[in-house]
Write a protein that holds these residues in place. Structure first.
Motif, PDB file in Angstrom:
ATOM      1  N   ASP A 246      30.583  27.863  50.971  1.00  0.00           N
ATOM      2  CA  ASP A 246      31.109  26.505  51.284  1.00  0.00           C
ATOM      3  C   ASP A 246      32.503  26.547  51.864  1.00  0.00           C
ATOM      4  O   ASP A 246      32.936  25.700  52.284  1.00  0.00           O
ATOM      5  CB  ASP A 246      31.208  25.695  50.071  1.00  0.00           C
ATOM      6  N   GLY A 247      32.874  27.790  52.086  1.00  0.00           N
ATOM      7  CA  GLY A 247      34.010  28.133  52.586  1.00  0.00           C
ATOM      8  C   GLY A 247      35.376  27.872  51.723  1.00  0.00           C
ATOM      9  O   GLY A 247      36.564  28.203  52.038  1.00  0.00           O
ATOM     10  N   ALA A 248      35.156  27.275  50.531  1.00  0.00           N
ATOM     11  CA  ALA A 248      36.211  27.008  49.576  1.00  0.00           C
ATOM     12  C   ALA A 248      36.334  28.042  48.480  1.00  0.00           C
ATOM     13  O   ALA A 248      37.549  27.980  47.965  1.00  0.00           O
ATOM     14  CB  ALA A 248      36.071  25.767  49.185  1.00  0.00           C
ATOM     15  N   THR A 249      35.477  29.052  48.323  1.00  0.00           N
ATOM     16  CA  THR A 249      35.682  29.852  47.510  1.00  0.00           C
ATOM     17  C   THR A 249      35.249  31.301  48.188  1.00  0.00           C
ATOM     18  O   THR A 249      34.085  31.667  48.468  1.00  0.00           O
ATOM     19  CB  THR A 249      34.640  29.698  46.119  1.00  0.00           C
ATOM     20  N   PRO A 250      36.155  32.083  48.418  1.00  0.00           N
ATOM     21  CA  PRO A 250      35.765  33.456  49.048  1.00  0.00           C
ATOM     22  C   PRO A 250      34.728  34.188  48.125  1.00  0.00           C
ATOM     23  O   PRO A 250      34.800  34.060  47.039  1.00  0.00           O
ATOM     24  CB  PRO A 250      37.179  34.178  49.127  1.00  0.00           C
ATOM     25  N   ARG A 251      34.109  34.918  48.840  1.00  0.00           N
ATOM     26  CA  ARG A 251      33.206  36.036  48.331  1.00  0.00           C
ATOM     27  C   ARG A 251      33.785  36.998  47.521  1.00  0.00           C
ATOM     28  O   ARG A 251      33.235  37.732  46.738  1.00  0.00           O
ATOM     29  CB  ARG A 251      32.233  36.330  49.206  1.00  0.00           C
ATOM     30  N   ASN A 252      34.739  37.331  48.096  1.00  0.00           N
ATOM     31  CA  ASN A 252      35.599  38.740  47.861  1.00  0.00           C
ATOM     32  C   ASN A 252      37.079  38.467  47.331  1.00  0.00           C
ATOM     33  O   ASN A 252      37.802  38.222  48.256  1.00  0.00           O
ATOM     34  CB  ASN A 252      35.358  39.944  48.813  1.00  0.00           C
ATOM     35  N   ILE A 253      37.170  38.630  46.124  1.00  0.00           N
ATOM     36  CA  ILE A 253      38.575  38.082  45.847  1.00  0.00           C
ATOM     37  C   ILE A 253      39.141  39.324  44.671  1.00  0.00           C
ATOM     38  O   ILE A 253      38.435  40.066  43.867  1.00  0.00           O
ATOM     39  CB  ILE A 253      38.411  36.800  44.607  1.00  0.00           C
ATOM     40  N   GLY A 254      40.385  39.439  44.943  1.00  0.00           N
ATOM     41  CA  GLY A 254      41.059  40.548  44.126  1.00  0.00           C
ATOM     42  C   GLY A 254      42.114  39.946  43.410  1.00  0.00           C
ATOM     43  O   GLY A 254      42.889  38.888  43.790  1.00  0.00           O
ATOM     44  N   MET A 255      42.313  40.430  42.058  1.00  0.00           N
ATOM     45  CA  MET A 255      43.453  39.786  41.115  1.00  0.00           C
ATOM     46  C   MET A 255      43.728  41.002  40.196  1.00  0.00           C
ATOM     47  O   MET A 255      43.276  41.828  40.097  1.00  0.00           O
ATOM     48  CB  MET A 255      42.836  38.460  40.557  1.00  0.00           C
ATOM     49  N   PRO A 256      45.054  40.830  39.479  1.00  0.00           N
ATOM     50  CA  PRO A 256      45.771  39.299  39.565  1.00  0.00           C
ATOM     51  C   PRO A 256      46.909  39.233  40.601  1.00  0.00           C
ATOM     52  O   PRO A 256      47.287  38.274  40.758  1.00  0.00           O
ATOM     53  CB  PRO A 256      46.426  39.479  38.132  1.00  0.00           C
ATOM     54  N   TRP A 257      47.111  40.410  41.369  1.00  0.00           N
ATOM     55  CA  TRP A 257      47.745  40.297  42.665  1.00  0.00           C
ATOM     56  C   TRP A 257      47.438  41.554  43.531  1.00  0.00           C
ATOM     57  O   TRP A 257      46.484  42.375  43.060  1.00  0.00           O
ATOM     58  CB  TRP A 257      49.443  40.331  42.161  1.00  0.00           C
ATOM     59  N   MET A 258      48.132  41.742  44.632  1.00  0.00           N
ATOM     60  CA  MET A 258      47.693  42.827  45.505  1.00  0.00           C
ATOM     61  C   MET A 258      47.947  43.991  44.722  1.00  0.00           C
ATOM     62  O   MET A 258      48.940  44.423  44.203  1.00  0.00           O
ATOM     63  CB  MET A 258      48.204  42.852  46.887  1.00  0.00           C
ATOM     64  N   LEU A 259      47.022  44.912  44.865  1.00  0.00           N
ATOM     65  CA  LEU A 259      46.994  46.308  44.002  1.00  0.00           C
ATOM     66  C   LEU A 259      48.657  46.990  44.388  1.00  0.00           C
ATOM     67  O   LEU A 259      48.584  47.085  45.749  1.00  0.00           O
ATOM     68  CB  LEU A 259      45.882  47.230  44.393  1.00  0.00           C
ATOM     69  N   GLY A 260      49.151  47.219  43.452  1.00  0.00           N
ATOM     70  CA  GLY A 260      50.532  48.136  43.690  1.00  0.00           C
ATOM     71  C   GLY A 260      51.576  46.902  44.066  1.00  0.00           C
ATOM     72  O   GLY A 260      52.777  47.676  44.227  1.00  0.00           O
ATOM     73  N   ALA A 261      51.449  45.732  44.251  1.00  0.00           N
ATOM     74  CA  ALA A 261      52.503  44.860  44.824  1.00  0.00           C
ATOM     75  C   ALA A 261      53.747  44.518  43.806  1.00  0.00           C
ATOM     76  O   ALA A 261      54.706  44.070  44.213  1.00  0.00           O
ATOM     77  CB  ALA A 261      51.755  43.624  45.173  1.00  0.00           C
ATOM     78  N   LYS A 262      53.652  44.943  42.411  1.00  0.00           N
ATOM     79  CA  LYS A 262      54.756  44.624  41.834  1.00  0.00           C
ATOM     80  C   LYS A 262      55.133  45.621  40.852  1.00  0.00           C
ATOM     81  O   LYS A 262      55.573  45.437  39.970  1.00  0.00           O
ATOM     82  CB  LYS A 262      54.045  43.386  40.634  1.00  0.00           C
ATOM     83  N   SER A 263      54.955  46.801  41.391  1.00  0.00           N
ATOM     84  CA  SER A 263      55.612  48.076  40.748  1.00  0.00           C
ATOM     85  C   SER A 263      56.769  48.596  41.914  1.00  0.00           C
ATOM     86  O   SER A 263      56.833  47.895  43.106  1.00  0.00           O
ATOM     87  CB  SER A 263      54.489  49.124  40.690  1.00  0.00           C
ATOM     88  N   ASP A 264      57.549  49.629  41.568  1.00  0.00           N
ATOM     89  CA  ASP A 264      58.474  50.165  42.344  1.00  0.00           C
ATOM     90  C   ASP A 264      57.839  50.862  43.570  1.00  0.00           C
ATOM     91  O   ASP A 264      58.685  52.036  43.870  1.00  0.00           O
ATOM     92  CB  ASP A 264      59.629  50.780  41.564  1.00  0.00           C
TER      93      ASP A 264
ATOM     94  N   ARG B 230      35.050  32.627  35.740  1.00  0.00           N
ATOM     95  CA  ARG B 230      35.045  31.083  36.146  1.00  0.00           C
ATOM     96  C   ARG B 230      34.979  31.274  37.783  1.00  0.00           C
ATOM     97  O   ARG B 230      34.294  30.547  38.401  1.00  0.00           O
ATOM     98  CB  ARG B 230      36.523  30.541  36.135  1.00  0.00           C
ATOM     99  N   LEU B 231      35.364  32.391  38.431  1.00  0.00           N
ATOM    100  CA  LEU B 231      35.244  32.429  39.981  1.00  0.00           C
ATOM    101  C   LEU B 231      33.787  32.952  40.151  1.00  0.00           C
ATOM    102  O   LEU B 231      33.152  32.267  41.306  1.00  0.00           O
ATOM    103  CB  LEU B 231      36.218  33.789  40.346  1.00  0.00           C
ATOM    104  N   VAL B 232      33.023  33.855  39.500  1.00  0.00           N
ATOM    105  CA  VAL B 232      31.612  33.906  39.883  1.00  0.00           C
ATOM    106  C   VAL B 232      30.771  32.620  39.477  1.00  0.00           C
ATOM    107  O   VAL B 232      29.774  32.456  40.036  1.00  0.00           O
ATOM    108  CB  VAL B 232      31.186  35.005  39.055  1.00  0.00           C
ATOM    109  N   GLU B 233      31.271  31.746  38.609  1.00  0.00           N
ATOM    110  CA  GLU B 233      30.547  30.752  38.443  1.00  0.00           C
ATOM    111  C   GLU B 233      30.807  29.578  39.450  1.00  0.00           C
ATOM    112  O   GLU B 233      29.971  28.982  39.862  1.00  0.00           O
ATOM    113  CB  GLU B 233      30.965  29.991  36.977  1.00  0.00           C
ATOM    114  N   ALA B 234      32.175  29.655  40.129  1.00  0.00           N
ATOM    115  CA  ALA B 234      32.458  28.943  41.362  1.00  0.00           C
ATOM    116  C   ALA B 234      31.637  29.384  42.686  1.00  0.00           C
ATOM    117  O   ALA B 234      31.798  28.646  43.586  1.00  0.00           O
ATOM    118  CB  ALA B 234      33.665  28.678  41.627  1.00  0.00           C
ATOM    119  N   GLY B 235      30.954  30.465  42.600  1.00  0.00           N
ATOM    120  CA  GLY B 235      30.297  30.834  43.928  1.00  0.00           C
ATOM    121  C   GLY B 235      30.669  32.094  44.505  1.00  0.00           C
ATOM    122  O   GLY B 235      30.161  32.755  45.220  1.00  0.00           O
TER     123      GLY B 235
END
Length: 502
Positions: free
Chosen positions: A173-191, A336-341
């Motif tokens: 439906d365009g409102a829920t991406p098929r491919n989601i990564g979390m909790p943030w971009m890998l390695g983005a909150k380290s040094d 919750r995300l897989v439930e949403a599509g």
């Protein structure tokens, strides 16, 4: 071409803000998201496969503990081995006869009748290689780990799933991406810089995971990584407050001053400009571009994704069941995300603030980190997810994978503070559940010290091939790289029938 002028600020993909504000794109809407959603066409020719629970899984949740858990202190304890192998932790019985696991996983011990453990994972690269573990690439150079856009990379499993679904015409439906990564971009909150692996490579950035972000503070100082560490780290993977929340990245949200009414007016204006752009090749770039404008517009104007990420809608008791840690709450959001599509959701247990020896990479302080931080969080999150999916009737159609880069050495290094186990890829364990995999399964075994595979060796590529198969995608499907060469999406992996009999 008309442009809306802006600053020269450069984003992580190398594009400037000005480049993202073309009126011919979604600049007039303030939607830089569209630029990352454009499809780059390549060929794929899936072949029909009908055996062994083909297509049983409607979705997949990949759980990736970066740094690599030890097989001895998780799913392959060695209670009869000498203390320098067995370590400080003992084995306990699970609810599956003959399937003992680490004593620090008591809740998992009660749900092992719903999962399958593979103790005979093996490959030749004892290095951090998210890209090797999650793509079909046949060999690996460790220097690639900090070069996520290197042309040598192959596409991530979630990106392949997204790409194949798009090619098949399976629209969302365009409102829920098929491919989601979390909790943030890998390695983005380290040094360190963001790490390679979870990207679409030559399939095009339109098929990268849609990365969410997390807002919230850690509540616990976690055990140090080494004697040399002086900084105290309130790692959210060790604990978060109930007010912590998952949010869309700034490119996926309306500007603060933009109302939906103004957004719709701008979209109408954009469409008028698009019709006037007679120099654009409408048969190729134009139609694709407009399709991804629509996707970006849907993400910005619908609340469906934000609602799925809103874990505050769940009861306090259910949230506590997953564990009030970032990994636990991410697993809850994944459900919750897989439930949403969403078709493919990846949850990383990532490094935070300090990279070296981060997360599960226990070269030092191995036992304190496992006992006080890593294993308790994993025990709650994994058992919580498995039970929740099963109770909702979702486990049989949701493939859950707990896997990492490699395992850890059989021999304990007693020299560092808290001891340590180092990188080891000759034998290690992973866990699978749902989506057509067996319940209460135990696949393969290792020798008496957990250092080498004794029977039924399985490679990461075999796991990828099996996951594709369960998701209804022939693992022999070919995609074409930058040079036009056809490459199999699972590399040399083969479907393991023993993992497809659930």
């Amino acid at each position: 071409m008309l442009r809306i002028l802006g600053s020269r600020k450069t984003f992580c993909d190398g594009l400037s803000r000005r480049d993202l504000l073309h009126v011919g794109g979604l600049g007039a809407l303030g939607l830089s998201l569209a630029d990352s959603l454009r499809l780059q066409a390549v060929q794929a020719a899936p072949k029909p496969v009908v055996s062994g629970n083909f297509g049983k899984a409607k979705s997949c949740i990949l759980l990736f503990p970066y740094g690599s858990p030890p097989q001895h202190e998780t799913f392959d304890p060695k209670p009869e081995a000498p203390v320098e192998i067995q370590g400080e932790m003992k084995a306990i019985s699970s609810n599956v006869p003959g399937l003992d696991i680490c004593e620090y996983l008591p809740r998992m011990a009660q749900v092992m009748d719903r999962v399958t453990v593979v103790r005979s994972m093996t490959h030749p690269y004892p290095v951090h290689g998210v890209a090797y573990a999650t793509t079909g690439m046949p060999t690996y150079d460790p220097s690639l780990e900090t070069r996520p856009r290197d042309p040598l990379h192959w596409p991530f499993i979630g990106s392949v799933v997204d790409y194949i679904e798009e090619r098949r015409g399976n629209r969302t439906d365009g409102a829920t991406p098929r491919n989601i990564g979390m909790p943030w971009m890998l390695g983005a909150k380290s040094d360190l810089v963001p790490l390679a692996g979870p990207y679409a490579a030559f399939l095009g950035q339109a098929h990268d995971p849609f990365w969410v972000d997390f807002e919230g503070q850690g509540t616990h100082v976690v055990p140090k990584l080494s004697d040399a560490q002086t900084k105290l780290v309130h790692d959210p993977f060790g604990g978060v407050t109930a007010s912590g929340k998952f949010v869309l990245p700034s490119t996926g949200q309306l500007p603060q001053q933009m109302t939906l009414n103004r957004l719709h007016h701008r979209r109408s204006l954009l469409e008028q400009f698009d019709r006037a752009r007679v120099n654009l090749d409408a048969d190729a770039r134009g139609r694709t571009f407009n399709k991804y404008q629509d996707k970006a517009f849907s993400l910005l104007t619908s609340t469906k994704l934000r609602d799925a990420l809103d874990i505050s809608r769940e009861t306090e008791s259910l949230r506590a069941r997953y564990g009030m840690t970032l990994f636990g709450q991410s697993c809850l959001a994944a459900r919750r995300l897989v439930e949403a599509g969403s078709k493919f959701v990846t949850v990383f247990w990532d490094s935070y603030e300090i990279f070296a020896g981060s997360a599960w990479d226990t070269h030092a302080n191995h036992f304190p980190r496992l006992k006080e931080f890593l294993l308790p969080g994993a025990d709650l999150a994994l058992s919580g997810l498995i039970l929740d999916l099963d109770e909702r009737g979702l486990l049989d159609e949701t493939l859950v994978l707990w896997m990492s880069e490699h395992g850890r050495t059989p021999q304990i290094d007693s020299k560092p503070m808290g001891a340590g186990r180092h990188h080891w890829s000759r034998a290690y364990s992973i866990m699978m559940a749902g989506g057509g995999t067996p319940r209460g399964g135990l696949i393969g075994s290792t020798d008496r010290i957990g250092g080498d595979v004794k029977d039924n060796p399985i490679s990461p590529k075999d796991i990828l091939a099996t996951a594709f198969h369960l998701l209804g995608i022939d693992p022999h499907t070919m995609v074409h790289d930058h040079l036009g060469r056809p490459l199999p999406i699972a590399g040399d992996g083969t479907v393991r029938e023993e993992l497809c009999t659930g």
